[in-house]
Design a protein around this motif. Structure first.
Motif, mmCIF file in Angstrom:
data_model
loop_
_atom_site.group_PDB
_atom_site.id
_atom_site.type_symbol
_atom_site.label_atom_id
_atom_site.label_comp_id
_atom_site.label_asym_id
_atom_site.label_seq_id
_atom_site.Cartn_x
_atom_site.Cartn_y
_atom_site.Cartn_z
ATOM 1 N N LYS A 166 48.581 56.398 53.708
ATOM 2 C CA LYS A 166 48.316 56.796 55.093
ATOM 3 C C LYS A 166 49.440 56.343 56.026
ATOM 4 N N GLN A 167 50.059 55.216 55.693
ATOM 5 C CA GLN A 167 51.157 54.698 56.508
ATOM 6 C C GLN A 167 52.488 55.385 56.197
ATOM 7 N N GLY A 168 52.498 56.249 55.199
ATOM 8 C CA GLY A 168 53.732 56.927 54.809
ATOM 9 C C GLY A 168 54.667 56.056 53.981
ATOM 10 N N LEU A 169 54.156 54.939 53.461
ATOM 11 C CA LEU A 169 54.973 54.045 52.648
ATOM 12 C C LEU A 169 55.054 54.505 51.200
ATOM 13 N N ILE A 170 54.126 55.362 50.821
ATOM 14 C CA ILE A 170 54.146 56.006 49.507
ATOM 15 C C ILE A 170 54.056 57.503 49.761
ATOM 16 N N SER A 171 55.006 58.240 49.249
ATOM 17 C CA SER A 171 54.992 59.695 49.434
ATOM 18 C C SER A 171 54.579 60.379 48.145
ATOM 19 N N GLY A 172 54.049 61.575 48.265
ATOM 20 C CA GLY A 172 53.638 62.322 47.079
ATOM 21 C C GLY A 172 52.247 61.932 46.618
ATOM 22 N N ALA A 173 51.990 62.157 45.332
ATOM 23 C CA ALA A 173 50.668 61.899 44.769
ATOM 24 C C ALA A 173 50.408 60.403 44.629
ATOM 25 N N SER A 174 49.155 60.047 44.498
ATOM 26 C CA SER A 174 48.779 58.646 44.330
ATOM 27 C C SER A 174 49.365 58.088 43.035
ATOM 28 N N PRO A 175 49.860 56.849 43.082
ATOM 29 C CA PRO A 175 50.373 56.218 41.864
ATOM 30 C C PRO A 175 49.290 55.868 40.850
ATOM 31 N N LEU A 176 48.031 55.914 41.275
ATOM 32 C CA LEU A 176 46.948 55.556 40.359
ATOM 33 C C LEU A 176 46.680 56.699 39.385
ATOM 34 N N ARG A 177 46.862 56.429 38.095
ATOM 35 C CA ARG A 177 46.632 57.438 37.065
ATOM 36 C C ARG A 177 45.198 57.406 36.555
ATOM 37 N N ASP A 178 44.535 56.286 36.709
ATOM 38 C CA ASP A 178 43.163 56.124 36.229
ATOM 39 C C ASP A 178 42.605 54.859 36.860
ATOM 40 N N SER A 179 41.351 54.566 36.585
ATOM 41 C CA SER A 179 40.754 53.308 37.018
ATOM 42 C C SER A 179 40.776 52.332 35.850
ATOM 43 N N VAL A 180 40.425 51.083 36.119
ATOM 44 C CA VAL A 180 40.339 50.077 35.065
ATOM 45 C C VAL A 180 39.179 49.139 35.376
ATOM 46 N N ALA A 181 38.430 48.788 34.337
ATOM 47 C CA ALA A 181 37.305 47.861 34.475
ATOM 48 C C ALA A 181 37.241 47.008 33.218
ATOM 49 N N ALA A 182 36.542 45.897 33.309
ATOM 50 C CA ALA A 182 36.444 44.985 32.168
ATOM 51 C C ALA A 182 35.055 44.366 32.109
ATOM 52 N N VAL A 183 34.627 44.053 30.892
ATOM 53 C CA VAL A 183 33.316 43.441 30.696
ATOM 54 C C VAL A 183 33.375 42.513 29.489
ATOM 55 N N SER A 184 32.545 41.490 29.513
ATOM 56 C CA SER A 184 32.443 40.593 28.366
ATOM 57 C C SER A 184 31.294 41.043 27.474
ATOM 58 N N VAL A 185 31.456 40.843 26.183
ATOM 59 C CA VAL A 185 30.391 41.070 25.214
ATOM 60 C C VAL A 185 30.393 39.892 24.253
ATOM 61 N N GLY A 186 29.295 39.696 23.564
ATOM 62 C CA GLY A 186 29.239 38.585 22.624
ATOM 63 C C GLY A 186 28.054 38.717 21.699
ATOM 64 N N ILE A 187 28.038 37.852 20.691
ATOM 65 C CA ILE A 187 26.929 37.823 19.743
ATOM 66 C C ILE A 187 26.187 36.508 19.922
ATOM 67 N N ILE A 188 24.897 36.621 20.220
ATOM 68 C CA ILE A 188 24.053 35.446 20.424
ATOM 69 C C ILE A 188 22.839 35.577 19.506
#
Length: 243
Positions: free
Chosen positions: A150-172
């Protein structure tokens, strides 16, 4: 597996209550308070024109991260590492993990010669602080990139190609479970952190048999469980960013 009740009443494949409070700070280009149950992490994205010296003239940007736990984020007070004059190995490892995870979904050419620093400070720890930090940092990063466009500091398409998330799993007690709280984490026979893109691809898998070794069948079950959790988190991220 889904019928097993855990210490907080959840079923084995169930996430803790997740929330994102965006624009938590007035001055930052992106900020979010993310909660995974009782674990709360403040994730702040700071956008700065320019890049480290080794990237000057490359036309590429840079995304990096710093992680810290506040003195009373746990049951007893711990000294600030800045006072000790040395970062602990765990702190450095998690900082690098967050940075790697976020860089994997950013087109550095599209970002241009700009730097985004992600500060992830754990306000309260109840297990899964690194996975909460990664998941919240993406939301803060997305807001910072939107601000820069919005500030014009990045021109063109968004640099974000995808999202990222993380989760823990375990065996109890022989049962695979998702998003471990502290009491579960310290008793887990196997502890694993899984980082995925929004379209379901794996970015990083960190797993250790704390008790007895696990076989391929259990590994596959944990990977499937973690992938499912990341997809749920990705939807919650989309919902938060759409508000």
């Amino acid at each position: 597996m889904s019928d097993i009740k855990r210490i907080d009443g959840r079923t084995a494949p169930q996430l803790r209550p997740i929330s994102f409070t965006r624009h938590w700070l007035d001055n930052a280009e992106g900020s979010v308070l993310v909660s995974f149950g009782k674990t709360r992490v403040l994730c702040v994205a700071s956008f700065t024109p320019g890049v480290p010296r080794w990237l000057v003239g490359s036309g590429k940007g840079w995304v990096t991260s710093e992680y810290a736990m506040l003195p009373r984020s746990t049951h007893t007070r711990s000294d600030r590492e800045s006072v000790k004059g040395k970062l602990g190995g765990r702190t450095q490892e998690i900082s690098r993990l967050i940075g790697r995870s976020l860089r994997s979904v950013v087109d550095m050419k599209a970002l241009g010669e700009n730097t985004i620093v992600l500060d992830c400070d754990v306000l309260q720890a109840d297990g899964g602080t690194r996975t909460a930090a990664i998941t919240g940092a993406y939301v803060a990063l997305s807001d910072a990139i939107s601000w820069a466009m919005k500030q014009g500091l990045i021109s063109g398409a968004s640099p974000l190609r995808d999202s990222v998330a993380a989760v823990s799993v375990g065996i109890i007690n022989g049962t695979p479970m998702m998003d471990l709280c502290y009491e579960e984490d310290v008793t887990a026979e196997t502890d694993m952190n899984i980082v995925c893109t929004g379209d379901g691809k794996f970015i990083e898998v960190q797993g250790t048999a704390e008790g007895k070794p696990f076989d391929r069948a259990l590994l596959n079950e944990l990977l499937n469980l973690g992938s499912q959790g990341c997809q749920q988190l990705a939807q919650l991220q989309r919902d938060a960013l759409a508000q």
